[in-house]
Design a protein around this motif. Structure first.
Motif, PDB file in Angstrom:
ATOM      1  N   ALA A  13       1.907   8.297 -16.313  1.00  0.00           N
ATOM      2  CA  ALA A  13       1.904   6.844 -16.518  1.00  0.00           C
ATOM      3  C   ALA A  13       2.137   6.110 -15.198  1.00  0.00           C
ATOM      4  O   ALA A  13       1.430   5.136 -14.881  1.00  0.00           O
ATOM      5  CB  ALA A  13       2.974   6.452 -17.538  1.00  0.00           C
ATOM      6  N   TRP A  14       3.118   6.565 -14.419  1.00  0.00           N
ATOM      7  CA  TRP A  14       3.388   5.943 -13.125  1.00  0.00           C
ATOM      8  C   TRP A  14       2.175   6.059 -12.193  1.00  0.00           C
ATOM      9  O   TRP A  14       1.791   5.090 -11.528  1.00  0.00           O
ATOM     10  CB  TRP A  14       4.575   6.626 -12.444  1.00  0.00           C
ATOM     11  N   MET A  15       1.589   7.236 -12.139  1.00  0.00           N
ATOM     12  CA  MET A  15       0.486   7.479 -11.214  1.00  0.00           C
ATOM     13  C   MET A  15      -0.740   6.623 -11.563  1.00  0.00           C
ATOM     14  O   MET A  15      -1.358   6.028 -10.676  1.00  0.00           O
ATOM     15  CB  MET A  15       0.107   8.962 -11.209  1.00  0.00           C
ATOM     16  N   VAL A  16      -1.084   6.558 -12.845  1.00  0.00           N
ATOM     17  CA  VAL A  16      -2.247   5.774 -13.266  1.00  0.00           C
ATOM     18  C   VAL A  16      -2.067   4.301 -12.902  1.00  0.00           C
ATOM     19  O   VAL A  16      -2.969   3.648 -12.351  1.00  0.00           O
ATOM     20  CB  VAL A  16      -2.491   5.930 -14.784  1.00  0.00           C
ATOM     21  N   LEU A  17      -0.886   3.764 -13.187  1.00  0.00           N
ATOM     22  CA  LEU A  17      -0.636   2.352 -12.897  1.00  0.00           C
ATOM     23  C   LEU A  17      -0.610   2.090 -11.395  1.00  0.00           C
ATOM     24  O   LEU A  17      -1.058   1.029 -10.936  1.00  0.00           O
ATOM     25  CB  LEU A  17       0.679   1.913 -13.541  1.00  0.00           C
ATOM     26  N   ALA A  18      -0.087   3.034 -10.608  1.00  0.00           N
ATOM     27  CA  ALA A  18      -0.076   2.868  -9.149  1.00  0.00           C
ATOM     28  C   ALA A  18      -1.495   2.853  -8.591  1.00  0.00           C
ATOM     29  O   ALA A  18      -1.827   2.036  -7.716  1.00  0.00           O
ATOM     30  CB  ALA A  18       0.741   3.986  -8.500  1.00  0.00           C
ATOM     31  N   ILE A  19      -2.358   3.745  -9.097  1.00  0.00           N
ATOM     32  CA  ILE A  19      -3.753   3.783  -8.637  1.00  0.00           C
ATOM     33  C   ILE A  19      -4.481   2.504  -9.024  1.00  0.00           C
ATOM     34  O   ILE A  19      -5.179   1.892  -8.198  1.00  0.00           O
ATOM     35  CB  ILE A  19      -4.464   5.022  -9.212  1.00  0.00           C
ATOM     36  N   LEU A  20      -4.317   2.079 -10.280  1.00  0.00           N
ATOM     37  CA  LEU A  20      -4.959   0.846 -10.727  1.00  0.00           C
ATOM     38  C   LEU A  20      -4.446  -0.361  -9.946  1.00  0.00           C
ATOM     39  O   LEU A  20      -5.217  -1.247  -9.556  1.00  0.00           O
ATOM     40  CB  LEU A  20      -4.718   0.642 -12.224  1.00  0.00           C
ATOM     41  N   GLY A  21      -3.138  -0.397  -9.703  1.00  0.00           N
ATOM     42  CA  GLY A  21      -2.558  -1.503  -8.936  1.00  0.00           C
ATOM     43  C   GLY A  21      -3.079  -1.554  -7.519  1.00  0.00           C
ATOM     44  O   GLY A  21      -3.368  -2.626  -6.987  1.00  0.00           O
ATOM     45  N   LEU A  22      -3.229  -0.379  -6.894  1.00  0.00           N
ATOM     46  CA  LEU A  22      -3.733  -0.325  -5.520  1.00  0.00           C
ATOM     47  C   LEU A  22      -5.182  -0.794  -5.456  1.00  0.00           C
ATOM     48  O   LEU A  22      -5.563  -1.559  -4.553  1.00  0.00           O
ATOM     49  CB  LEU A  22      -3.602   1.098  -4.978  1.00  0.00           C
ATOM     50  N   ILE A  23      -6.002  -0.342  -6.414  1.00  0.00           N
ATOM     51  CA  ILE A  23      -7.405  -0.783  -6.459  1.00  0.00           C
ATOM     52  C   ILE A  23      -7.483  -2.298  -6.670  1.00  0.00           C
ATOM     53  O   ILE A  23      -8.249  -3.000  -6.000  1.00  0.00           O
ATOM     54  CB  ILE A  23      -8.160  -0.041  -7.573  1.00  0.00           C
ATOM     55  N   PHE A  24      -6.675  -2.803  -7.588  1.00  0.00           N
ATOM     56  CA  PHE A  24      -6.641  -4.234  -7.885  1.00  0.00           C
ATOM     57  C   PHE A  24      -6.203  -5.023  -6.652  1.00  0.00           C
ATOM     58  O   PHE A  24      -6.752  -6.091  -6.340  1.00  0.00           O
ATOM     59  CB  PHE A  24      -5.693  -4.483  -9.057  1.00  0.00           C
ATOM     60  N   VAL A  73       0.837  -1.203   0.000  1.00  0.00           N
ATOM     61  CA  VAL A  73       0.000   0.000   0.000  1.00  0.00           C
ATOM     62  C   VAL A  73       0.872   1.253   0.000  1.00  0.00           C
ATOM     63  O   VAL A  73       0.628   2.207  -0.753  1.00  0.00           O
ATOM     64  CB  VAL A  73      -0.951  -0.002   1.214  1.00  0.00           C
ATOM     65  N   MET A  74       1.917   1.256   0.824  1.00  0.00           N
ATOM     66  CA  MET A  74       2.794   2.426   0.899  1.00  0.00           C
ATOM     67  C   MET A  74       3.588   2.615  -0.389  1.00  0.00           C
ATOM     68  O   MET A  74       3.885   3.755  -0.774  1.00  0.00           O
ATOM     69  CB  MET A  74       3.740   2.287   2.095  1.00  0.00           C
ATOM     70  N   MET A  75       3.936   1.529  -1.074  1.00  0.00           N
ATOM     71  CA  MET A  75       4.601   1.648  -2.373  1.00  0.00           C
ATOM     72  C   MET A  75       3.728   2.425  -3.354  1.00  0.00           C
ATOM     73  O   MET A  75       4.199   3.330  -4.048  1.00  0.00           O
ATOM     74  CB  MET A  75       4.892   0.254  -2.946  1.00  0.00           C
ATOM     75  N   ALA A  76       2.459   2.072  -3.405  1.00  0.00           N
ATOM     76  CA  ALA A  76       1.548   2.750  -4.329  1.00  0.00           C
ATOM     77  C   ALA A  76       1.395   4.226  -3.973  1.00  0.00           C
ATOM     78  O   ALA A  76       1.458   5.106  -4.848  1.00  0.00           O
ATOM     79  CB  ALA A  76       0.189   2.055  -4.315  1.00  0.00           C
ATOM     80  N   LEU A  77       1.221   4.516  -2.697  1.00  0.00           N
ATOM     81  CA  LEU A  77       1.012   5.893  -2.271  1.00  0.00           C
ATOM     82  C   LEU A  77       2.246   6.764  -2.523  1.00  0.00           C
ATOM     83  O   LEU A  77       2.122   7.930  -2.916  1.00  0.00           O
ATOM     84  CB  LEU A  77       0.631   5.929  -0.785  1.00  0.00           C
ATOM     85  N   THR A  78       3.437   6.200  -2.301  1.00  0.00           N
ATOM     86  CA  THR A  78       4.650   6.991  -2.509  1.00  0.00           C
ATOM     87  C   THR A  78       4.922   7.239  -3.994  1.00  0.00           C
ATOM     88  O   THR A  78       5.472   8.289  -4.357  1.00  0.00           O
ATOM     89  CB  THR A  78       5.869   6.312  -1.857  1.00  0.00           C
ATOM     90  N   ILE A  79       4.536   6.304  -4.861  1.00  0.00           N
ATOM     91  CA  ILE A  79       4.684   6.542  -6.304  1.00  0.00           C
ATOM     92  C   ILE A  79       3.752   7.664  -6.745  1.00  0.00           C
ATOM     93  O   ILE A  79       4.124   8.555  -7.518  1.00  0.00           O
ATOM     94  CB  ILE A  79       4.396   5.256  -7.110  1.00  0.00           C
TER      95      ILE A  79
END
Length: 402
Positions: free
Chosen positions: A368-379, A283-289
């Protein structure tokens, strides 16, 4: 166990520095000799596509011919792939062949040494020692990687951009030769005769005895979505100007990796639960990206947040590795199961890099990084919700962790 632990440390350190010496400059080298961004992405795509198709066969081969023998073959193949890239001028065929050979070498290496060590630990009923071994390795390799990474990026690369790649290839050759001399320790990895090649029955056995480990692979997919693009593209995101300065960032990343290894040994001693640490770190990986991209215009702030991402990424990687290894029950197919995960990782990476490339070309790396981080976190949250057994079934967690 001490003898096998030392072998693991030596071979792991050699592999690590053989990569880190060129890791901060290889894409800059490709661009410098004339490859376009699309051609560099072609190299990455070929690497991950080949990895996807070779990971499972590589793990299966390692389980049957021996882990250290497989590691030796890997070193020579990977060195060849790097050398043909470093010693050639711009040539699309050479670029493709380099991607193929480096991917094949990486497939033969990935998970092989950890499977060898994990089997040794399980046979000696000492799986809990893996946490200490992995965290100690991090404490050793991270300062060394800082030094080697800085030397490669800020010294060798400014002298000649292909020099770090050549030296990395030589280190892979040394690793391959050393693994050959250590093959005798492969024999003591099992008390029984090596299994014969029987692919159908072996995969039936995996499904029956290690179904829970296979389920974990699905949970790990969002981590790939969150981390793979920043892991490959940080040098492009933070490199400004003509002079190669990424070595300083390599040093800072090494410091964070060392800190993560220290914190991991402390945290796991207190909470004794790799699963919880894995969830929090992901979770913290996604938020920091996401935060890294939002503060891109403030270079130092953005870099500082990215370094926190490196910290949480190191914690996540160690927790995931230990938890996954403990979840595997059958020693004779351990490398095959690890390779199934690596194959899934490669397939997901190809898709993620394609999405990343599309978004980056149109909106920039940050978006690109932000979109993938948000999608990854939701997934990630969705998968955890659908796999509630992994969260609330204490019996299952005890079976894995204990």
């Amino acid at each position: 166990m001490k003898k096998y632990k030392n072998i693991y440390y030596i071979l792991s350190i050699l592999t690590s520095i053989a990569v880190v010496i060129w890791d901060g400059t290889i894409y800059i080298f490709m661009h410098k000799i004339g490859y376009s961004y699309s051609q560099i992405n072609l190299f990455l795509s070929i690497f991950w596509i080949v990895t996807f198709f070779t990971e499972i066969p590589s793990g299966y081969i390692a389980d049957h011919i021996g882990y250290l023998k497989t590691l030796s073959i890997s070193g020579f193949i990977r060195a060849f792939g790097l050398l043909i890239l470093a010693l050639s001028s711009k040539n699309l065929f050479i670029l493709i062949m380099s991607g193929v050979f480096t991917a094949l070498g990486d497939s033969l290496q990935s998970g092989t040494l950890t499977s060898w060590l994990s089997n040794r630990a399980k046979l000696e009923n000492d799986m809990d020692s893996l946490n200490h071994i992995y965290s100690t390795l991090g404490i050793i390799t991270n300062p060394l990687n800082m030094l080697i990474g800085f030397l490669g990026a800020n010294v060798l690369a400014n002298f000649s951009l292909n020099l770090p790649i050549i030296i990395g290839a030589v280190l892979f050759i040394i690793n391959g030769i050393l693994s050959l001399f250590l093959i005798k320790y492969d024999k003591s990895n099992r008390n029984v005769q090596r299994p014969k090649f029987d692919i159908i029955n072996d995969f039936k056995t995996i499904k029956q005895s290690d179904f829970n480990a296979l389920r974990l692979i699905i949970v790990f997919i969002p981590v790939i979505m969150i981390s793979v693009a920043p892991l490959d593209q940080w040098q492009l995101f933070f490199q400004h100007g003509k002079k190669i300065m990424t070595g300083y960032i390599v040093v800072l990343m090494g410091i964070m990796g060392t800190l993560a290894s220290y914190l991991y040994s402390r945290l796991i001693y207190k909470i004794k639960n790799e699963w919880k640490l894995f969830i929090i770190s992901t979770v913290m990986m996604a938020l920091t990206i996401i935060a890294t991209t939002l503060f891109k215009q403030y270079y130092l702030m953005s870099l500082g947040i990215f370094l926190m991402n490196v910290l949480f990424g190191s914690l996540e990687g160690t927790a995931q590795n230990v938890y996954f290894q403990k979840a595997i029950n059958n020693e004779t197919t351990r490398a095959t199961i690890v390779s199934i995960y690596n194959a899934v990782e490669a397939g997901v990476t190809v898709v993620v890099l394609g999405i990343n490339g599309y978004l980056a070309d149109r909106y920039g790396l940050g978006i690109a990084w932000m979109v993938l981080a948000i999608l990854g976190l939701i997934f990630f949250v969705t998968i955890l919700g659908l796999n509630r057994k992994l969260l609330i079934n204490k019996k299952y967690q005890n079976e894995v962790v204990d």
